[in-house]
Design an enzyme around this catalytic site. Structure first.
Site, mmCIF file in Angstrom:
data_model
loop_
_atom_site.group_PDB
_atom_site.id
_atom_site.type_symbol
_atom_site.label_atom_id
_atom_site.label_comp_id
_atom_site.label_asym_id
_atom_site.label_seq_id
_atom_site.Cartn_x
_atom_site.Cartn_y
_atom_site.Cartn_z
ATOM 1 N N ASN A 13 0.870 -1.178 0.000
ATOM 2 C CA ASN A 13 0.000 0.000 0.000
ATOM 3 C C ASN A 13 0.907 1.229 0.000
ATOM 4 O O ASN A 13 1.497 1.568 1.015
ATOM 5 C CB ASN A 13 -0.883 -0.034 1.268
ATOM 6 C CG ASN A 13 -1.700 1.237 1.429
ATOM 7 O OD1 ASN A 13 -1.766 2.075 0.526
ATOM 8 N ND2 ASN A 13 -2.328 1.384 2.594
ATOM 9 N N LYS A 15 0.158 4.243 -0.299
ATOM 10 C CA LYS A 15 -0.471 5.445 0.282
ATOM 11 C C LYS A 15 -0.204 6.650 -0.630
ATOM 12 O O LYS A 15 -0.109 6.476 -1.844
ATOM 13 C CB LYS A 15 0.036 5.661 1.706
ATOM 14 C CG LYS A 15 -0.134 4.385 2.550
ATOM 15 C CD LYS A 15 0.012 4.584 4.018
ATOM 16 C CE LYS A 15 -0.195 3.253 4.727
ATOM 17 N NZ LYS A 15 -0.187 3.366 6.173
ATOM 18 N N HIS A 99 -9.682 1.181 4.656
ATOM 19 C CA HIS A 99 -8.434 1.371 5.401
ATOM 20 C C HIS A 99 -8.692 2.330 6.567
ATOM 21 O O HIS A 99 -9.488 3.255 6.448
ATOM 22 C CB HIS A 99 -7.355 1.941 4.477
ATOM 23 C CG HIS A 99 -5.995 1.910 5.092
ATOM 24 N ND1 HIS A 99 -5.590 2.842 6.025
ATOM 25 C CD2 HIS A 99 -4.957 1.048 4.959
ATOM 26 C CE1 HIS A 99 -4.355 2.545 6.418
ATOM 27 N NE2 HIS A 99 -3.951 1.459 5.783
ATOM 28 N N GLY A 173 1.818 2.323 10.727
ATOM 29 C CA GLY A 173 2.723 3.451 10.531
ATOM 30 C C GLY A 173 3.396 3.926 11.808
ATOM 31 O O GLY A 173 3.986 5.005 11.842
ATOM 32 N N SER A 213 2.899 -1.998 10.442
ATOM 33 C CA SER A 213 4.346 -1.964 10.693
ATOM 34 C C SER A 213 5.052 -3.279 10.387
ATOM 35 O O SER A 213 6.012 -3.654 11.059
ATOM 36 C CB SER A 213 4.632 -1.513 12.133
ATOM 37 O OG SER A 213 4.148 -0.202 12.344
HETATM 38 P P1 PGA Z 1 2.482 0.332 7.671
HETATM 39 O O1 PGA Z 1 1.057 0.521 6.963
HETATM 40 O O2 PGA Z 1 3.057 -0.955 7.176
HETATM 41 O O3 PGA Z 1 3.271 1.527 7.246
HETATM 42 O O4 PGA Z 1 2.210 0.291 9.148
HETATM 43 C C1 PGA Z 1 0.203 -0.579 6.800
HETATM 44 C C2 PGA Z 1 -1.078 -0.133 6.174
HETATM 45 O O5 PGA Z 1 -1.481 1.006 6.385
HETATM 46 O O6 PGA Z 1 -1.718 -0.869 5.432
#
Ligand code: PGA
Length: 250
Positions: A13, A15, A99, A173, A213
């Protein structure tokens, strides 16, 4: 690790990261690294303006391209929104829906997520539906209720092939991955819940990804857990070496 014939799935993802040049470099690298030939199925979800480029550059590579959202209607007076039909026409094959950054950051309700799931299926897009509790909800002992409610809301619209992603909001995140025990407990609970509400066949067939994460250093033991059928990866999916390590560990 996955049983019941469920092929693991790892989704990146992206983002709202990466401009055109950086995204092009990353796409070329994923292709050159042969990630599409891994045992796990792999997908990436860039921002909308990069969708066409991603589809073109990954064509024939075996890596799927998806979107991070779309509207629940096919067309109409919805300024600034993007139609599921259009993204399917361009070549997206899956859609991340619900999400937490949309549920909590942009007020997307269970009902809206359910309508988006129905829209995705109308256009042959695999819905990847995110569910997960906030830190407060966990501390109040409401994790299972919240996740159960989110799953029930989309159940009437979700059909075979719909993917769930369990993403505890507090782990996204933040660098704070859930513990292996927390992940194992919730994935087993979700599988049981699917079995009770949709039947054992649907429960066995549904892939449940973990997200929050996930990185190259922690992915392997997570992906080895029973009932974890892959990962939804944010930050680490922007680094081709890290993403490759996660995919090969699945
Ligand atoms: P992250 O995001 O791996 O940066 O924690 C995961 C997600 O939002 O799907």
């Amino acid at each position: 690790m996955t049983d019941g014939g469920r092929r693991p799935l790892v989704v990146g993802n992206w983002k709202m990261h990466l401009g055109e040049a950086a995204a092009g470099d990353l796409l070329d690298r994923l292709r050159a690294d042969g990630l599409g030939a891994a045992r796990a199925e792999v997908g990436v979800a860039p921002t909308f303006p990069l969708l066409r480029m991603a589809v073109d550059r990954l064509g024939g590579s075996g890596i799927r391209v998806g979107v991070q959202n779309h509207h629940f209607e096919d067309q109409g007076a919805f300024t600034g929104e993007v139609s599921p039909r259009t993204v399917a026409e361009i070549g997206a094959s899956f859609a991340i829906l619900g999400h937490s950054e949309r549920r909590h950051g942009l007020g997307e309700s269970d009902d809206v997520v359910a309508r988006k799931v129905a829209a995705a299926r109308r256009h042959g897009l695999t819905p990847v539906v995110c569910v997960g509790e906030t830190e407060t909800e966990r501390l109040e002992g409401r994790t299972r209720d919240v996740v159960g409610r989110q799953i029930l809301a989309v159940a009437p619209a979700a059909g075979p092939g719909t993917v769930l992603a369990y993403e505890p909001v507090w782990a996204i995140g933040t660098g704070r991955t859930a513990t292996l025990a927390q992940i194992a407990e919730m994935h087993a609970a979700i599988r049981r819940f699917l079995s009770e509400t949709l039947g054992t066949d649907a429960a066995k067939a549904t892939r449940i990804l973990y997200g929050g994460s996930v990185n190259a250093g922690n992915a392997e033991p997570i992906l080895r857990l029973d009932d974890v059928d892959g990962a939804l990866v944010g930050g680490a999916s922007l680094d081709p070496a890290a993403f490759g390590t996660i995919v090969r560990g699945a």
